[in-house]
Write a protein that holds these residues in place. Structure first.
Motif, mmCIF file in Angstrom:
data_model
loop_
_atom_site.group_PDB
_atom_site.id
_atom_site.type_symbol
_atom_site.label_atom_id
_atom_site.label_comp_id
_atom_site.label_asym_id
_atom_site.label_seq_id
_atom_site.Cartn_x
_atom_site.Cartn_y
_atom_site.Cartn_z
ATOM 1 N N ALA A 43 -1.012 -19.131 -5.652
ATOM 2 C CA ALA A 43 -1.911 -20.289 -5.398
ATOM 3 C C ALA A 43 -1.658 -19.562 -3.668
ATOM 4 C CB ALA A 43 -2.458 -21.476 -5.620
ATOM 5 N N GLY A 44 -0.127 -20.067 -2.939
ATOM 6 C CA GLY A 44 0.465 -20.578 -1.848
ATOM 7 C C GLY A 44 0.424 -18.607 -1.037
ATOM 8 N N GLY A 45 0.063 -17.177 -2.237
ATOM 9 C CA GLY A 45 0.335 -16.511 -2.198
ATOM 10 C C GLY A 45 -1.037 -15.638 -1.320
ATOM 11 N N ILE A 46 -2.035 -16.144 -2.274
ATOM 12 C CA ILE A 46 -2.935 -16.263 -1.463
ATOM 13 C C ILE A 46 -3.521 -16.711 -0.547
ATOM 14 C CG2 ILE A 46 -5.299 -16.639 -2.762
ATOM 15 C CD1 ILE A 46 -4.530 -15.565 -6.204
ATOM 16 N N SER A 47 -3.316 -18.145 -0.453
ATOM 17 C CA SER A 47 -4.459 -18.539 0.024
ATOM 18 C C SER A 47 -3.921 -17.407 1.653
ATOM 19 C CB SER A 47 -3.650 -19.816 0.011
ATOM 20 O OG SER A 47 -3.343 -20.424 -0.241
ATOM 21 N N SER A 48 -1.944 -17.908 1.960
ATOM 22 C CA SER A 48 -1.484 -17.185 3.140
ATOM 23 C C SER A 48 -1.691 -15.610 3.570
ATOM 24 C CB SER A 48 0.066 -17.231 2.775
ATOM 25 O OG SER A 48 0.521 -18.388 2.497
ATOM 26 N N LEU A 49 -2.265 -15.290 2.215
ATOM 27 C CA LEU A 49 -2.864 -14.129 2.356
ATOM 28 C C LEU A 49 -4.083 -13.655 2.622
ATOM 29 C CD1 LEU A 49 -1.781 -11.160 -0.038
ATOM 30 C CD2 LEU A 49 -0.727 -11.517 2.801
ATOM 31 N N ALA A 50 -5.210 -14.873 2.644
ATOM 32 C CA ALA A 50 -6.088 -14.907 3.134
ATOM 33 C C ALA A 50 -6.096 -14.890 4.605
ATOM 34 C CB ALA A 50 -7.230 -16.122 2.794
ATOM 35 N N VAL A 51 -5.128 -16.196 4.809
ATOM 36 C CA VAL A 51 -5.337 -16.847 6.495
ATOM 37 C C VAL A 51 -4.945 -15.763 6.958
ATOM 38 C CG1 VAL A 51 -4.517 -18.118 8.302
ATOM 39 C CG2 VAL A 51 -5.066 -19.003 5.189
ATOM 40 N N LEU A 52 -3.617 -14.374 6.456
ATOM 41 C CA LEU A 52 -2.913 -13.061 8.149
ATOM 42 C C LEU A 52 -4.153 -12.903 7.760
ATOM 43 C CD1 LEU A 52 -0.702 -12.604 8.416
ATOM 44 C CD2 LEU A 52 -0.515 -11.064 6.558
ATOM 45 N N GLY A 53 -5.298 -11.871 6.091
ATOM 46 C CA GLY A 53 -6.173 -11.056 7.312
ATOM 47 C C GLY A 53 -7.228 -11.575 8.553
ATOM 48 N N SER A 54 -7.435 -12.786 8.144
ATOM 49 C CA SER A 54 -8.174 -13.378 9.417
ATOM 50 C C SER A 54 -7.710 -13.114 10.337
ATOM 51 C CB SER A 54 -8.375 -15.512 8.660
ATOM 52 O OG SER A 54 -8.748 -15.219 7.591
ATOM 53 N N PHE A 55 -6.043 -13.368 10.322
ATOM 54 C CA PHE A 55 -5.684 -13.380 11.851
ATOM 55 C C PHE A 55 -5.104 -11.702 12.566
ATOM 56 C CE2 PHE A 55 -0.945 -12.729 13.791
ATOM 57 C CZ PHE A 55 -1.099 -13.262 15.186
ATOM 58 N N LEU A 56 -5.054 -11.116 11.090
ATOM 59 C CA LEU A 56 -5.233 -9.239 11.780
ATOM 60 C C LEU A 56 -6.375 -9.192 12.337
ATOM 61 C CD1 LEU A 56 -3.088 -8.055 9.181
ATOM 62 C CD2 LEU A 56 -2.068 -8.676 11.656
ATOM 63 N N LEU A 57 -7.719 -9.832 11.663
ATOM 64 C CA LEU A 57 -8.851 -9.399 12.276
ATOM 65 C C LEU A 57 -9.158 -9.942 13.746
ATOM 66 C CD1 LEU A 57 -10.969 -9.885 9.490
ATOM 67 C CD2 LEU A 57 -11.017 -7.532 10.428
ATOM 68 N N SER A 58 -8.577 -11.315 13.727
ATOM 69 C CA SER A 58 -8.580 -11.950 15.146
ATOM 70 C C SER A 58 -8.299 -10.649 15.984
ATOM 71 C CB SER A 58 -8.322 -13.351 14.801
ATOM 72 O OG SER A 58 -8.794 -13.527 14.520
ATOM 73 N N LEU A 59 -6.695 -10.633 15.785
ATOM 74 C CA LEU A 59 -6.101 -10.070 16.868
ATOM 75 C C LEU A 59 -6.697 -8.229 16.761
ATOM 76 C CD1 LEU A 59 -2.888 -10.351 17.562
ATOM 77 C CD2 LEU A 59 -2.270 -8.942 15.770
ATOM 78 N N MET A 60 -7.046 -8.057 16.365
ATOM 79 C CA MET A 60 -7.772 -6.895 16.166
ATOM 80 C C MET A 60 -9.021 -6.741 17.362
ATOM 81 S SD MET A 60 -10.298 -4.603 13.225
ATOM 82 C CE MET A 60 -11.866 -5.268 14.443
ATOM 83 N N HIS A 61 -10.012 -8.208 16.961
ATOM 84 C CA HIS A 61 -10.821 -8.172 18.087
ATOM 85 C C HIS A 61 -11.111 -8.375 19.437
ATOM 86 C CE1 HIS A 61 -13.773 -7.906 15.085
ATOM 87 N NE2 HIS A 61 -13.551 -9.522 14.123
ATOM 88 N N PHE A 62 -9.073 -9.637 19.388
ATOM 89 C CA PHE A 62 -8.812 -9.822 20.628
ATOM 90 C C PHE A 62 -8.591 -8.411 21.607
ATOM 91 C CE2 PHE A 62 -5.247 -11.243 22.655
ATOM 92 C CZ PHE A 62 -5.561 -11.951 23.846
ATOM 93 N N VAL A 63 -7.921 -7.571 20.696
ATOM 94 C CA VAL A 63 -7.936 -6.043 21.662
ATOM 95 C C VAL A 63 -8.126 -5.375 22.041
ATOM 96 C CG1 VAL A 63 -5.990 -4.363 21.155
ATOM 97 C CG2 VAL A 63 -5.134 -6.105 19.959
ATOM 98 N N GLN A 64 -9.059 -5.778 21.009
ATOM 99 C CA GLN A 64 -10.859 -4.556 21.841
ATOM 100 C C GLN A 64 -11.712 -5.410 22.186
ATOM 101 O OE1 GLN A 64 -12.882 -4.181 17.743
ATOM 102 N NE2 GLN A 64 -11.234 -2.163 16.837
ATOM 103 N N PHE A 65 -11.462 -6.316 22.799
ATOM 104 C CA PHE A 65 -12.160 -7.116 23.351
ATOM 105 C C PHE A 65 -12.377 -6.059 25.111
ATOM 106 C CE2 PHE A 65 -13.112 -11.020 26.701
ATOM 107 C CZ PHE A 65 -14.627 -11.295 25.760
ATOM 108 N N THR A 66 -13.543 -6.958 25.249
ATOM 109 C CA THR A 66 -13.628 -5.657 26.669
ATOM 110 C C THR A 66 -13.827 -7.014 27.742
ATOM 111 O OG1 THR A 66 -16.057 -5.819 26.400
ATOM 112 C CG2 THR A 66 -14.506 -4.092 25.655
ATOM 113 N N GLY A 67 -13.320 -8.062 27.851
ATOM 114 C CA GLY A 67 -13.918 -8.564 29.109
ATOM 115 C C GLY A 67 -15.338 -9.719 29.071
ATOM 116 N N THR A 68 -16.292 -8.726 28.534
ATOM 117 C CA THR A 68 -17.352 -9.706 28.081
ATOM 118 C C THR A 68 -18.049 -10.158 27.045
ATOM 119 O OG1 THR A 68 -17.905 -7.286 28.671
ATOM 120 C CG2 THR A 68 -20.215 -8.506 28.635
#
Lengths: 649, 486, 110
Positions: A43-68
Motif C-alpha cells: 500500500a505504501g509503495g503504491i502511494s509513494s510511487l504515485a506521488v513520485l510520478g507526480s513529482f517527476l511530471l512536475s519536474l518535467m514541467h519545471f524544466v520545460q517551463f519557458t517563463g511564460t
C-alpha cells in the motif's frame, strides 16, 4: 504591462497535467478500495510511487517551463449566466514551485510513513487518505481560479480531518479532528465571501482576468477601497488554514494525528496554503496597504505569541506545533511587509526543516514506544545517532545559524521588516531568539543528559529503519543547503527571486517603491549580525539552562508563578473560546429547541389547534340536549329575526 | 403523451398491486418504479434541444366550458424533478424491502400513488390540475405515516395533514381569484398557466394573492416558522415515507414557488421578498443551531434539512440567475443526500434498535462500507467541494450574497454549523470508543449497497459535472427570470 | 270583493280571528317552553298548528279564496301523521324510562 494578454492557453493534450493530481488520486482509489487486502508495504509503495510520478511530471514541467505562464483547460465546471467557472490549471512560477514542494516533500514523507505506520492495522486507509491529501493539495496549487483553489482548500481540510482523527478510538483525537475542520470552516466562510466579492467586483474568478483588471484599476461598480474588503476576507480564510491569531488553536491539537501527517499537512504543505493564496493574490494585497498592515501585525503577533507558548510545552510534537504556528506568523509578517519572495523562500526552507524535525520527532516517538513527553526522554543521541544529527541540523536551520537554510530566509524577512516597521522588526528578532531557545531546549532535553524513561522503553530503544532514516537524511541535506536557492541581498539577488520576479510584475507596477530601496551594506551586515546573535544567544541560554544546570521541566501538578502558569496553559485561549463561543452555541441550541421551538413556534401552531378545540367546546356547550333550551333558543331566534325584519335591517 | 404515460403508469401498477399478496407486491412495485425510471430517462433523451418549452404536452378539455383543461407537459425544470422522482422512488422502495410491513400491497400501492401525484405536480400546466395533484400527493403520505408510523403517529400525522391542508386551501383560494381575474378583461376565463402569466394585476392584488398561494408552499417547504410539523413527522413516519417527504415532497413547495408564484405575481414577490429572505436566513441558522444538540438521528437530519431548505428559499428569492440555478441543482442534491441520510439512520436503527446518538458509538470498525457511504453522503450534505452539496450551496450563497452581502454572510454560517452538527453526529455514532454494538453490528448487505451506491454516484456526478443538469434547467430558468422581471 | 262575502261571516270582524289565533299561538309557545311533560308539549305544538289553521281559514273565508282552506286540510293531514309518529316515539320513551319528562331526555347532543 497592463496590456499583457490574459494568460496563454495550453493547446496540446492536457494528459501530462491531469496526471499530476490524478496519480495520487488513483493511489487513493486503489488503497481505498483494496483497503485491507494489501499489505502495508505494498500500500505504501503504491502511494509513494504515485506521488513520485507526480513529482517527476512536475519536474518535467519545471524544466520545460519557458517563463511564460499559461493555463490548461480541462472542462467547464459551473456555468450560470455570466458566471463561468472552468476547471483549469494554471502553470506558472508559483504553482511549479509549490508543485515541486508538495510532491517532493510529500514523496519523502510517504516513504517515511511506510516504516512509521508499519505496525498499524489500517495502514491501507492511512495511505489512501495521505494520497487524497496530496491530490487536494495539488488541485489547490494548480487551480487557475479561486473556486478551484477553494476545492483544494476544503479538500485538504477534509484530509486533515480524516488524518487527525485517524486513530478514531480516542475521543480526544476525534475532537481535535472536528475542531480543526470547524475552525477551518470559519476561515473558509471568509474566503467564500471573498470569492463572491471578487466575482462582483471583477466579474470573473479566473486569476488572469482578476489580476489584470485589478492592475488596470477596473473595479466594476466599486472603487479601489473594495480591494481592502476582498483581501481581508481572503485573509480570514488564510488565518484559518495557516493557523494565525485568532484561529490558530486547532493546529496544536492537530498533533493527535500520526506524526508523518503532522509533518506533511501541519508543517510543510497544507498550513502554507494561506501564504500561497496571499502570494497568488499579491496584486490585490499590494493595492491595499491597510490589509498589508493587518497581515503584518497579525503575523508578527502570532509569531511572538506562539513562540512564548512553545517555551513551556513538554510534548515534543506540541513544541513543534507551536513553532510551526510561530514560523507561519513569520511568513505572514514577510507578506505584510511585502517581502513576497522571502515569504515563499521561508515556506520552502520551513518545509524542509520542519518536516525534518517532525519526522525526527516521529523517529524518537517510534523508538520510545509512543512516548511524547520530553520529560521522560533524554540522552537519546547515542541510541538514535542519525535522528539526532538530522534533528540538530533542523534546529540549527530554524534557529537561523548560517549557513543553514533558515538563516537566509529568516534574515531576508527581518531585513524587509526592518525597512518597513522597526517595531515589527523588534518582534521578529525577539521571536528569533525565543525560537532558538525553545528548539534547543527541546533538543537538549531529548538527546542530552540522562535517560529518564522506564526500563522497558530503554530496552526497546533503537534507530529507525532505512525507510525512515533515508527521508531524514535527504531532508537534512535540503535543510542544510536549501538556503542557497536565494542567497541574501548582499550577494546580489538569488535564483529564486529572479525566477519569481514575473509573478510580482503587477504589484511592482502599481507600487514600485514598496519593493524596497536597496539598503546600504553596513546596515545589512548589522542586521545579519543581530539575527545571528539572537539565534546564538537563544542556543547559549538553552545550553546553560538544560545542559549545564540540568534543569528539568516541572511536573504538571507543581506550583508555578503567574506568568509561567499563563504560558504553560497557553494563555487559556482554548478555555476562553470555549466560554465565548462553544458554550453559548450549545446553550443557544438547547434554548432554541426547548424554548423557542417548543414554547413559541410549536406552541403557536398547537395553540391554533387548541383554539379550534376550545371554540368547538364552547359552541358545543350550547347543545345541552334539553329540548327546552333548544326551543327557547329557537323562539329567541325567531323573535330576533322578526325584530330585525321589522326594523328594516 | 409521454407525460400522461408517466402519470398513469404508477397508478395502473398500484391498482394491479391490489391483486397480489405478500412479497410479490413489493417486487411488482419495484419493477413498476423501474419501468417508470426507464420512461423518464427515455423522455429525457427524447427531449428536443429547446429546454425552455413544454414537451410531450397533453391538453384535454376537462371542464371545457369553464376553461379548465387537463393540461400537462414538461420543460427542462419539470424534467429534472420528474427524473429525480423517478430515480428516488425505486431506491426508496428497495430501501423498504428490509422491513415487513403489514398489508404490503396497500403500502406499496400508496407509494406508487404518491409517485404519480408528485409527478403530476411537476408536469401540471393548469392551476386546477396542479392543485389536484398537490392534494393527490398528500393523501397517500397521510396513510403511510398514519398507519405504519411510530407510536405518536396519529397525533403527529393529523397535525401534519391539517397544517398542509390549511395551506392548500389558501392556495386554492388564490388560484380561484386568479382564475376569475383571467376573465376580467372580457376574455374567456382560463386556469391555464399561460393565462396566469398574462395576467396584469395591481401590486395590491398581487401581494394578497402571493400570501395566499405562498402559504401552501411555505408550509410544504417548510419556511421558518411554519416548520413545526416537520421534525415530528419525519421522526414518526416509517422510513420510506420520511424519504418521500424529505426527498421529493418538499421540492413541491420550491417548484411551485418557481413555476406558479414568482412568474405569476412578480410584484407580490417583490413586496414580500425582504421578509421572506430574513425568515429563510433565520431558518438556516435556527435549524442548524437546534440540530447541534439533537439526540435522535432522524430529528437531527430533519433540522438539518430545515436549515438547507432555508438556504434554498433564500437563494430562490434572491431572484438572480445564480440563485435560481443554485436552487434547482440543490433540489437534486438535497433529494439525494437527505434520502441517503435517512436511509443510513434507518439502517443503524434496524441494526442496533436505537436512533439515540448517545447510545451509539464506535461502529466504524466493523462496518467499513457503511462508514464510507455515510461519510460521502455526509460530506455531500456539508457541501464539500466536488460533492453535490457544494455546487448548490455555492450558487445559493452567491445569490443571497448578491441580494444582500450581510444576509449572505449570515446564511454562510451554515457551512460552519453544518460541519458542527454533522461531524458531531458522525463522531458520536461511528467513531470513538467501542460501544456494545460495535462488535456485533453487520456491515452493509448487497441490497443496501444497491440503494447507496447509486446515491453515492449521484453525489459525485452532480458535484463534478453539474453542467449535465444545469444545462437542462438553464433555458427554463432563464425564461422564468424574464417573466419575473417583466 | 267585499260583496261576495256572506253577511254571516262578516258579523265577526277579521281582527277577532287574528287576536284569537295570536292568543292561541302564544299559549302554545308558552306551553312548549314551560311544560316538561312530553305529551303536554305535544299538545301545545298542536295548539300552535291549529292557531295557524284558524288564521288560514279566516283569511280564506274573508278573501273568498279556497286555497287557504285546502291548505288547512293538508296541515291537518300532516299533523295527524305527525301525531301518530310523535305519540309513538313518546310511548317508546315512556316504555324505556317510565317517564315523559323532556328534561330527562338530554342525550340529544353532539
Amino acid at each position: 504591462m497592463a496590456e499583457q494578454a490574459p494568460l496563454a492557453v495550453f493547446t496540446g493534450s492536457p494528459l501530462l497535467y491531469v496526471l499530476i493530481p490524478l496519480l495520487p488520486f488513483l493511489g487513493f482509489l486503489i488503497n481505498g478500495l483494496l483497503n485491507r487486502r494489501l499489505s502495508g508495504t505494498v500500500a505504501g509503495g503504491i502511494s509513494s510511487l504515485a506521488v513520485l510520478g507526480s513529482f517527476l511530471l512536475s519536474l518535467m514541467h519545471f524544466v520545460q517551463f519557458t517563463g511564460t505562464p499559461y493555463t490548461v483547460h480541462l472542462f467547464d465546471w459551473i456555468s450560470v449566466g455570466s458566471l463561468h467557472i472552468p476547471f483549469d490549471y494554471q502553470i506558472d512560477q508559483l504553482s511549479l514551485i509549490m508543485l515541486l514542494l508538495v510532491t517532493g516533500v510529500g514523496f519523502l514523507i510517504h516513504v517515511y510513513s511506510i516504516g512509521y505506520m508499519h505496525h498499524d492495522e489500517n495502514v491501507g486507509k492511512f495511505f489512501a487518505f495521505l494520497n487524497l491529501f496530496v491530490f487536494s493539495m495539488l488541485l489547490l496549487v494548480m487551480g487557475a481560479n479561486y473556486v478551484i483553489l477553494f476545492i483544494g482548500w476544503e479538500g485538504v481540510g477534509l484530509c486533515s480531518y480524516l488524518l487527525i482523527g485517524f486513530w478514531n478510538k480516542h475521543t480526544a483525537f476525534n475532537n481535535a479532528a472536528k475542531k480543526a475542520f470547524i475552525i477551518n470552516r470559519i476561515g473558509d466562510l471568509g474566503f467564500l465571501l471573498g470569492i463572491f466579492l471578487i466575482y462582483q467586483t471583477f466579474d470573473s474568478v479566473q486569476y488572469g482576468e482578476v489580476f489584470q483588471k485589478a492592475a488596470a484599476g477596473q473595479f466594476g461598480p466599486y472603487t479601489v477601497a473594495i480591494v481592502t474588503v476582498i483581501t481581508l476576507l481572503l485573509f480570514v480564510g488564510a488565518m484559518g488554514k495557516s493557523a494565525q491569531l485568532p484561529l490558530y488553536t486547532w493546529l496544536p491539537d492537530a498533533m493527535a494525528g500520526p506524526t508523518p501527517v503532522s509533518a506533511l499537512i501541519h508543517a510543510a504543505t497544507m498550513v502554507t496554503a494561506g501564504i500561497y493564496m496571499v502570494l497568488r493574490s499579491n496584486i490585490l494585497y499590494t493595492l491595499s496597504p491597510d490589509t498589508l498592515n493587518v497581515v503584518a501585525w497579525i503575523g508578527g503577533l502570532t509569531a511572538l505569541f506562539a513562540a512564548t507558548i512553545g517555551l513551556a510545552q513538554n510534548d515534543i510534537k506540541k513544541v513543534l506545533a507551536y513553532s510551526t504556528v510561530s514560523q507561519l506568523g513569520y511568513m505572514f509578517l514577510a507578506l505584510g511587509v511585502m517581502g513576497y519572495t522571502s515569504s515563499l523562500f521561508h515556506v520552502l526552507t520551513h518545509a524542509f526543516f520542519k518536516a525534518l524535525m517532525f519526522l525526527g520527532a516521529g523517529s524518537v516517538i517510534h523508538a520510545m514506544s509512543n512516548e511524547q513527553d520530553i520529560r521522560n526522554m533524554g540522552g537519546l543521541r547515542k541510541a538514535l545517532p542519525i535522528t539526532f544529527l538530522t534533528f540538530l541540523i533542523g534546529c540549527l536551520a530554524i534557529a537561523g545559524i548560517p549557513p543553514f537554510s533558515g538563516f537566509f530566509s529568516k534574515d531576508e524577512i527581518l531585513t524587509h521588516a526592518f525597512e518597513h516597521n522597526k517595531i515589527l522588526y523588534g518582534i521578529g528578532l525577539l521571536t528569533a531568539f525565543l525560537t532558538a531557545f525553545y528548539m534547543f531546549r527541546l533538543l537538549f532535553l531529548t538527546f542530552f543528559g540522562e535517560f529518564r524513561g522506564t526500563e522497558e522503553q530503554k530496552h526497546h530503544l533503537h534507530e529507525s529503519p532505512a525507510t525512515m532514516t533515508l527521508p531524514l537524511i535527504v531532508l537534512a541535506i535540503l535543510a542544510a543547503v536549501g538556503g542557497f536557492m536565494n542567497a541574501p541581498l548582499v550577494l546580489g539577488k538569488g535564483y529564486l527571486a529572479d525566477f519569481l520576479a514575473p509573478l510580482f510584475a503587477y504589484s511592482k507596477q502599481t507600487n514600485p517603491e514598496a519593493f524596497g530601496a536597496e539598503i546600504d551594506h553596513a546596515t545589512e551586515y548589522m542586521l545579519i549580525g543581530l539575527s545571528v546573535a539572537a539565534g546564538v544567544l537563544g542556543i547559549v541560554f538553552a545550553y546553560v539552562q538544560y545542559v549545564s544546570r540540568r534543569v528539568r521541566p516541572a511536573d504538571d501538578a507543581s506550583q508555578r508563578g503567574f506568568l509561567e502558569n499563563l504560558v504553560y496553559h497557553k494563555y487559556y485561549v482554548d478555555e476562553l473560546y470555549n466560554t465565548l463561543f462553544v458554550k453559548p452555541s450549545m446553550f443557544l441550541s438547547r434554548g432554541l429547541h426547548d424554548f423557542v421551538e417548543k414554547r413559541v413556534v410549536d406552541a403557536g401552531v398547537n395553540g391554533v389547534g387548541r383554539g379550534v378545540f376550545g371554540g368547538s367546546k364552547l359552541l358545543g356547550s350550547l347543545q345541552t340536549g334539553r329540548v327546552e333550551t333548544y326551543l327557547l333558543l329557537m323562539v329567541i331566534g325567531i323573535v330576533v329575526v322578526l325584530a330585525l325584519n321589522f326594523m328594516k335591517f | 403523451m409521454l407525460t400522461a404515460l408517466l402519470l398513469i403508469w404508477p397508478v395502473a401498477a398500484a391498482l394491479l398491486l391490489h391483486f397480489v399478496r405478500g412479497s410479490a407486491a413489493r417486487a411488482l412495485a419495484f419493477g413498476a418504479s423501474l419501468v417508470e425510471l426507464v420512461l423518464a430517462i427515455y423522455a429525457a433523451f427524447q427531449f428536443q434541444t429547446d429546454y425552455s418549452l413544454p414537451h410531450f404536452e397533453l391538453d384535454y378539455a376537462w371542464l371545457a366550458s369553464a376553461g379548465i383543461h387537463f393540461h400537462i407537459g414538461m420543460d427542462g425544470l419539470s424534467l429534472l424533478l420528474v427524473l429525480l422522482t423517478a430515480f428516488l422512488v425505486p431506491l426508496i422502495l428497495l430501501a423498504s424491502f428490509r422491513h415487513e410491513y403489514e398489508n404490503p400491497s396497500v403500502f406499496y400501492a400508496l407509494v406508487l400513488f404518491m409517485q404519480s401525484g408528485l409527478i403530476g405536480v411537476f408536469v401540471a400546466l393548469d392551476a386546477f390540475v396542479f392543485y389536484f395533484f398537490w392534494e393527490v400527493a398528500l393523501i397517500p403520505i397521510y396513510f403511510l405515516a398514519g398507519v405504519w408510523g411510530g407510536e405518536r403517529r396519529v397525533q403527529v400525522t393529523l397535525k401534519f395533514f391539517i397544517y398542509t391542508v390549511v395551506g392548500s386551501l389558501l392556495m386554492l383560494a388564490g388560484f380561484v381569484y386568479l382564475y376569475y381575474m383571467t376573465g376580467a378583461t372580457g376574455a374567456a376565463r382560463s386556469s391555464d398557466l399561460s393565462a396566469f402569466y398574462n395576467l396584469n394585476l395591481s401590486t395590491e392584488e398581487q401581494s394578497w394573492v402571493f400570501l395566499l398561494i405562498f402559504a401552501a408552499f411555505a408550509i410544504k417547504m417548510p419556511l421558518f416558522p411554519l416548520h413545526s410539523w416537520q421534525p415530528d413527522t419525519y421522526a414518526e413516519a416509517p422510513a420510506p415515507a420520511t424519504m418521500l417527504l424529505s426527498g421529493i415532497m418538499l421540492k413541491m413547495g420550491i417548484y411551485g414557488t418557481l413555476r406558479w408564484l414568482m412568474p405569476v405575481v412578480p410584484l407580490g414577490v417583490s413586496r414580500w421578498v425582504g421578509l421572506i429572505m430574513v425568515l429563510a436566513v433565520i431558518g438556516v441558522i435556527y435549524g442548524a443551531l437546534i440540530a447541534i444538540r439533537q439526540r435522535d438521528m432522524k430529528r437531527l437530519i430533519a433540522f438539518s434539512s430545515l436549515s438547507h431548505v432555508g438556504l434554498m428559499i433564500a437563494g430562490m428569492f434572491s431572484l438572480t440567475a445564480v440563485g435560481l440555478q443554485g436552487t434547482v441543482i440543490q433540489m437534486l442534491a438535497h433529494g439525494v443526500n437527505v434520502v441517503g441520510m435517512f436511509f443510513i439512520a434507518d439502517i443503524i436503527e434496524r441494526r442496533t434498535g436505537t436512533r439515540q446518538i448517545p447510545e451509539l458509538g464506535g461502529l466504524t470498525r466493523a462496518t467499513p462500507l457503511l462508514s464510507v457511504t455515510f461519510l460521502v453522503i455526509l460530506l455531500g450534505t456539508v457541501a464539500l467541494p466536488l460533492t453535490n452539496g457544494f455546487v448548490g450551496e455555492f450558487l445559493l450563497l452567491m445569490g443571497v450574497y448578491q441580494f444582500n452581502p450581510w444576509l449572505g454572510a449570515v446564511a454562510g454560517l451554515t457551512i460552519v454549523f453544518g460541519a458542527v452538527y454533522l461531524l458531531r453526529m458522525f463522531q458520536r455514532v461511528m467513531l470513538g470508543p467501542d460501544s456494545s454494538f460495535s462488535a456485533v453490528i453487520r456491515d452493509l448487505t448487497g441490497a443496501e449497497l444497491a440503494v447507496l451506491v447509486p446515491l453515492v454516484v449521484m453525489v459525485f456526478w452532480i458535484g463534478l459535472f453539474p453542467g449535465t443538469f444545469m444545462h437542462i434547467s438553464e433555458p427554463a430558468v432563464n425564461k422564468l427570470l424574464v417573466l419575473i422581471n417583466r | 270583493m267585499e260583496s261576495t262575502i256572506p253577511e254571516v261571516i262578516r258579523t265577526v270582524p277579521l281582527q277577532h280571528y287574528v287576536f284569537f289565533a295570536a292568543a292561541l299561538f302564544s299559549i302554545g309557545v308558552l306551553g312548549v317552553l314551560t311544560r316538561r311533560n312530553a305529551i303536554i308539549i305535544f299538545m301545545c305544538v298542536e295548539l300552535m298548528l291549529n292557531a295557524v289553521n284558524v288564521l288560514l281559514a279566516a283569511f280564506s273565508a274573508y278573501r273568498a279564496d279556497p286555497n287557504g282552506q285546502v291548505f288547512v286540510f293538508f296541515i291537518m293531514a300532516v299533523a295527524a301523521a305527525e301525531v301518530a309518529v310523535g305519540l309513538g316515539i313518546i310511548v317508546m320513551i315512556y316504555r324505556n324510562i317510565q317517564n315523559t319528562d323532556v328534561n330527562l331526555l338530554d342525550r340529544l347532543k353532539w
